[in-house]
Design a protein around this motif. Structure first.
Motif, PDB file in Angstrom:
ATOM      1  N   PHE A  48    -112.021 -37.017 -37.112  1.00  0.00           N
ATOM      2  CA  PHE A  48    -110.913 -36.202 -37.609  1.00  0.00           C
ATOM      3  C   PHE A  48    -110.110 -35.638 -36.442  1.00  0.00           C
ATOM      4  O   PHE A  48    -108.887 -35.783 -36.381  1.00  0.00           O
ATOM      5  CB  PHE A  48    -111.452 -35.071 -38.495  1.00  0.00           C
ATOM      6  N   VAL A  49    -110.794 -35.014 -35.500  1.00  0.00           N
ATOM      7  CA  VAL A  49    -110.129 -34.419 -34.343  1.00  0.00           C
ATOM      8  C   VAL A  49    -109.440 -35.502 -33.510  1.00  0.00           C
ATOM      9  O   VAL A  49    -108.310 -35.318 -33.053  1.00  0.00           O
ATOM     10  CB  VAL A  49    -111.131 -33.597 -33.500  1.00  0.00           C
ATOM     11  N   SER A  50    -110.090 -36.635 -33.351  1.00  0.00           N
ATOM     12  CA  SER A  50    -109.513 -37.741 -32.578  1.00  0.00           C
ATOM     13  C   SER A  50    -108.211 -38.238 -33.208  1.00  0.00           C
ATOM     14  O   SER A  50    -107.223 -38.494 -32.500  1.00  0.00           O
ATOM     15  CB  SER A  50    -110.521 -38.886 -32.485  1.00  0.00           C
ATOM     16  N   GLN A  51    -108.187 -38.366 -34.529  1.00  0.00           N
ATOM     17  CA  GLN A  51    -106.982 -38.832 -35.223  1.00  0.00           C
ATOM     18  C   GLN A  51    -105.844 -37.818 -35.085  1.00  0.00           C
ATOM     19  O   GLN A  51    -104.685 -38.199 -34.924  1.00  0.00           O
ATOM     20  CB  GLN A  51    -107.283 -39.089 -36.702  1.00  0.00           C
ATOM     21  N   ILE A  52    -106.175 -36.537 -35.146  1.00  0.00           N
ATOM     22  CA  ILE A  52    -105.160 -35.490 -34.973  1.00  0.00           C
ATOM     23  C   ILE A  52    -104.574 -35.571 -33.557  1.00  0.00           C
ATOM     24  O   ILE A  52    -103.364 -35.456 -33.371  1.00  0.00           O
ATOM     25  CB  ILE A  52    -105.745 -34.084 -35.230  1.00  0.00           C
ATOM     26  N   PHE A  87    -101.026 -29.097 -35.692  1.00  0.00           N
ATOM     27  CA  PHE A  87    -101.983 -30.119 -35.272  1.00  0.00           C
ATOM     28  C   PHE A  87    -103.101 -29.484 -34.442  1.00  0.00           C
ATOM     29  O   PHE A  87    -104.288 -29.746 -34.662  1.00  0.00           O
ATOM     30  CB  PHE A  87    -101.305 -31.205 -34.431  1.00  0.00           C
ATOM     31  N   LEU A  88    -102.700 -28.664 -33.480  1.00  0.00           N
ATOM     32  CA  LEU A  88    -103.687 -28.025 -32.611  1.00  0.00           C
ATOM     33  C   LEU A  88    -104.589 -27.090 -33.402  1.00  0.00           C
ATOM     34  O   LEU A  88    -105.800 -27.022 -33.155  1.00  0.00           O
ATOM     35  CB  LEU A  88    -102.982 -27.285 -31.478  1.00  0.00           C
ATOM     36  N   LYS A  89    -104.019 -26.386 -34.358  1.00  0.00           N
ATOM     37  CA  LYS A  89    -104.808 -25.489 -35.200  1.00  0.00           C
ATOM     38  C   LYS A  89    -105.839 -26.280 -36.008  1.00  0.00           C
ATOM     39  O   LYS A  89    -107.005 -25.896 -36.092  1.00  0.00           O
ATOM     40  CB  LYS A  89    -103.876 -24.707 -36.134  1.00  0.00           C
ATOM     41  N   ALA A  90    -105.407 -27.390 -36.586  1.00  0.00           N
ATOM     42  CA  ALA A  90    -106.317 -28.231 -37.373  1.00  0.00           C
ATOM     43  C   ALA A  90    -107.446 -28.778 -36.508  1.00  0.00           C
ATOM     44  O   ALA A  90    -108.609 -28.780 -36.912  1.00  0.00           O
ATOM     45  CB  ALA A  90    -105.548 -29.376 -38.032  1.00  0.00           C
ATOM     46  N   ALA A  91    -107.099 -29.235 -35.301  1.00  0.00           N
ATOM     47  CA  ALA A  91    -108.122 -29.775 -34.403  1.00  0.00           C
ATOM     48  C   ALA A  91    -109.076 -28.692 -33.935  1.00  0.00           C
ATOM     49  O   ALA A  91    -110.300 -28.898 -33.889  1.00  0.00           O
ATOM     50  CB  ALA A  91    -107.454 -30.454 -33.209  1.00  0.00           C
ATOM     51  N   PHE A  92    -108.549 -27.522 -33.604  1.00  0.00           N
ATOM     52  CA  PHE A  92    -109.382 -26.424 -33.119  1.00  0.00           C
ATOM     53  C   PHE A  92    -110.315 -25.905 -34.214  1.00  0.00           C
ATOM     54  O   PHE A  92    -111.498 -25.687 -33.977  1.00  0.00           O
ATOM     55  CB  PHE A  92    -108.511 -25.286 -32.579  1.00  0.00           C
ATOM     56  N   GLN A  93    -109.754 -25.736 -35.414  1.00  0.00           N
ATOM     57  CA  GLN A  93    -110.555 -25.223 -36.525  1.00  0.00           C
ATOM     58  C   GLN A  93    -111.388 -26.305 -37.209  1.00  0.00           C
ATOM     59  O   GLN A  93    -112.224 -26.006 -38.045  1.00  0.00           O
ATOM     60  CB  GLN A  93    -109.648 -24.549 -37.559  1.00  0.00           C
ATOM     61  N   SER A  98    -104.260 -26.762 -42.386  1.00  0.00           N
ATOM     62  CA  SER A  98    -102.950 -26.501 -41.781  1.00  0.00           C
ATOM     63  C   SER A  98    -102.048 -27.736 -41.772  1.00  0.00           C
ATOM     64  O   SER A  98    -100.849 -27.629 -41.540  1.00  0.00           O
ATOM     65  CB  SER A  98    -103.113 -25.958 -40.357  1.00  0.00           C
ATOM     66  N   LEU A  99    -102.597 -28.901 -42.075  1.00  0.00           N
ATOM     67  CA  LEU A  99    -101.796 -30.131 -42.087  1.00  0.00           C
ATOM     68  C   LEU A  99    -100.988 -30.276 -43.372  1.00  0.00           C
ATOM     69  O   LEU A  99     -99.989 -30.996 -43.388  1.00  0.00           O
ATOM     70  CB  LEU A  99    -102.701 -31.351 -41.918  1.00  0.00           C
ATOM     71  N   GLU A 100    -101.403 -29.608 -44.430  1.00  0.00           N
ATOM     72  CA  GLU A 100    -100.717 -29.742 -45.713  1.00  0.00           C
ATOM     73  C   GLU A 100     -99.250 -29.350 -45.613  1.00  0.00           C
ATOM     74  O   GLU A 100     -98.405 -29.959 -46.233  1.00  0.00           O
ATOM     75  CB  GLU A 100    -101.423 -28.910 -46.787  1.00  0.00           C
ATOM     76  N   GLY A 101     -98.944 -28.330 -44.829  1.00  0.00           N
ATOM     77  CA  GLY A 101     -97.568 -27.882 -44.709  1.00  0.00           C
ATOM     78  C   GLY A 101     -96.694 -28.763 -43.849  1.00  0.00           C
ATOM     79  O   GLY A 101     -95.469 -28.771 -43.993  1.00  0.00           O
ATOM     80  N   VAL A 102     -97.304 -29.522 -42.937  1.00  0.00           N
ATOM     81  CA  VAL A 102     -96.486 -30.332 -42.027  1.00  0.00           C
ATOM     82  C   VAL A 102     -96.191 -31.723 -42.574  1.00  0.00           C
ATOM     83  O   VAL A 102     -95.176 -32.314 -42.220  1.00  0.00           O
ATOM     84  CB  VAL A 102     -97.120 -30.441 -40.616  1.00  0.00           C
ATOM     85  N   GLU A 103     -97.040 -32.223 -43.422  1.00  0.00           N
ATOM     86  CA  GLU A 103     -96.792 -33.572 -43.954  1.00  0.00           C
ATOM     87  C   GLU A 103     -95.454 -33.690 -44.675  1.00  0.00           C
ATOM     88  O   GLU A 103     -94.703 -34.639 -44.410  1.00  0.00           O
ATOM     89  CB  GLU A 103     -97.939 -34.017 -44.863  1.00  0.00           C
ATOM     90  N   PRO A 104     -95.106 -32.767 -45.564  1.00  0.00           N
ATOM     91  CA  PRO A 104     -93.789 -32.884 -46.217  1.00  0.00           C
ATOM     92  C   PRO A 104     -92.627 -32.816 -45.211  1.00  0.00           C
ATOM     93  O   PRO A 104     -91.619 -33.508 -45.385  1.00  0.00           O
ATOM     94  CB  PRO A 104     -93.743 -31.692 -47.176  1.00  0.00           C
ATOM     95  N   ILE A 105     -92.791 -32.016 -44.182  1.00  0.00           N
ATOM     96  CA  ILE A 105     -91.751 -31.926 -43.145  1.00  0.00           C
ATOM     97  C   ILE A 105     -91.587 -33.270 -42.448  1.00  0.00           C
ATOM     98  O   ILE A 105     -90.471 -33.772 -42.282  1.00  0.00           O
ATOM     99  CB  ILE A 105     -92.104 -30.827 -42.116  1.00  0.00           C
ATOM    100  N   LEU A 106     -92.709 -33.865 -42.058  1.00  0.00           N
ATOM    101  CA  LEU A 106     -92.661 -35.156 -41.369  1.00  0.00           C
ATOM    102  C   LEU A 106     -92.114 -36.256 -42.276  1.00  0.00           C
ATOM    103  O   LEU A 106     -91.350 -37.118 -41.818  1.00  0.00           O
ATOM    104  CB  LEU A 106     -94.053 -35.528 -40.849  1.00  0.00           C
ATOM    105  N   ILE A 107     -92.463 -36.211 -43.544  1.00  0.00           N
ATOM    106  CA  ILE A 107     -91.966 -37.211 -44.486  1.00  0.00           C
ATOM    107  C   ILE A 107     -90.454 -37.072 -44.653  1.00  0.00           C
ATOM    108  O   ILE A 107     -89.720 -38.072 -44.643  1.00  0.00           O
ATOM    109  CB  ILE A 107     -92.701 -37.105 -45.834  1.00  0.00           C
ATOM    110  N   ASP A 108     -89.972 -35.843 -44.778  1.00  0.00           N
ATOM    111  CA  ASP A 108     -88.523 -35.626 -44.896  1.00  0.00           C
ATOM    112  C   ASP A 108     -87.774 -36.100 -43.657  1.00  0.00           C
ATOM    113  O   ASP A 108     -86.722 -36.745 -43.762  1.00  0.00           O
ATOM    114  CB  ASP A 108     -88.210 -34.146 -45.152  1.00  0.00           C
ATOM    115  N   LEU A 109     -88.307 -35.793 -42.484  1.00  0.00           N
ATOM    116  CA  LEU A 109     -87.672 -36.247 -41.248  1.00  0.00           C
ATOM    117  C   LEU A 109     -87.697 -37.769 -41.143  1.00  0.00           C
ATOM    118  O   LEU A 109     -86.706 -38.401 -40.755  1.00  0.00           O
ATOM    119  CB  LEU A 109     -88.347 -35.615 -40.034  1.00  0.00           C
ATOM    120  N   ARG A 110     -88.816 -38.360 -41.499  1.00  0.00           N
ATOM    121  CA  ARG A 110     -88.948 -39.813 -41.463  1.00  0.00           C
ATOM    122  C   ARG A 110     -87.914 -40.458 -42.380  1.00  0.00           C
ATOM    123  O   ARG A 110     -87.243 -41.419 -42.008  1.00  0.00           O
ATOM    124  CB  ARG A 110     -90.357 -40.211 -41.893  1.00  0.00           C
TER     125      ARG A 110
END
Length: 155
Positions: A48-52, A87-93, A98-110
Motif C-alpha cells: 500500500f505504502v509503496s503504491q502511494i 498522499f504523504l498522510k495516507a502513507a504515514f498513517q 485521506s485518498l478519498e478526497g483526492v481521487e475526484p480531484i485527480l479524475i476531474d483534472l484528468r
C-alpha cells in the motif's frame, strides 16, 4: 501494476503528444491509487505504502512540468501540493482514508486535460517511432505487440 499494464502505458506514451502524456500520467497515478487500495484491503500495508509512493513520484513529474509564469499553473501547483500532502498522510498513517478526497480531484483534472488533448494536433513526443502492430505471437492465447521501424521494408 502488471507488466501488461506497464506496456500499455508505455505504448500510449510513445504514441502520444505532450497533452496525451499529461493524461497518461494522471491515468498512471489513478491506477497506483487503485492498486494501493487493493493492497490495503488485502492487508498488505507495505505494498500500500509503496503504491502511494509511486503515485507521488508521478505527481511530482506533473508538478515539475508546470510553467509557473502562468496563473493557471500556479493554481495547479496548489492543487498538486494538496494532493501530495494527502498522499504523504495516507502513507504515514498507513490508511487510505485521506485518498478519498483526492481521487475526484485527480479524475476531474484528468478529464479536463483529456478534453485539451482532443484538440491538440501536435506530433508524438517520441517523433520517429514507427508503427506498432499487434498479433498473436509467442504462445497460444497471448497477445504481444511488435514494433516495426520500417513498415514497408521486408527482408
Amino acid at each position: 501494476m502488471t507488466r501488461d499494464e506497464i506496456q500499455a502505458y508505455s505504448l500510449r506514451i510513445t504514441q502520444g503528444n505532450k497533452s496525451n502524456l499529461v493524461v497518461v500520467t494522471y491515468d498512471i497515478i489513478l491506477k497506483y491509487l487503485e492498486d494501493a487500495k487493493s493492497s490495503y484491503l488485502a492487508g498488505n500495508i507495505e505494498q500500500f505504502v509503496s503504491q502511494i509512493k509511486k503515485a507521488n513520484e508521478f505527481l511530482a513529474e506533473l508538478m515539475g512540468a508546470l510553467d509557473l509564469q502562468y496563473p493557471v499553473a500556479r493554481n495547479l501547483l496548489n492543487i498538486y501540493e494538496f494532493v501530495q500532502k494527502m498522499f504523504l498522510k495516507a502513507a504515514f498513517q498507513k490508511n487510505p482514508d485521506s485518498l478519498e478526497g483526492v481521487e475526484p480531484i485527480l479524475i476531474d483534472l484528468r478529464d479536463a486535460f483529456a478534453e485539451v488533448a482532443k484538440q491538440d494536433k501536435s506530433t508524438a513526443i517520441a517523433g520517429n517511432n514507427g508503427q506498432v502492430y499487434a498479433g498473436l505471437t509467442y504462445g497460444k492465447n497471448s497477445l504481444n505487440e511488435t514494433y516495426e521501424q520500417n513498415p514497408g521494408f521486408r527482408a
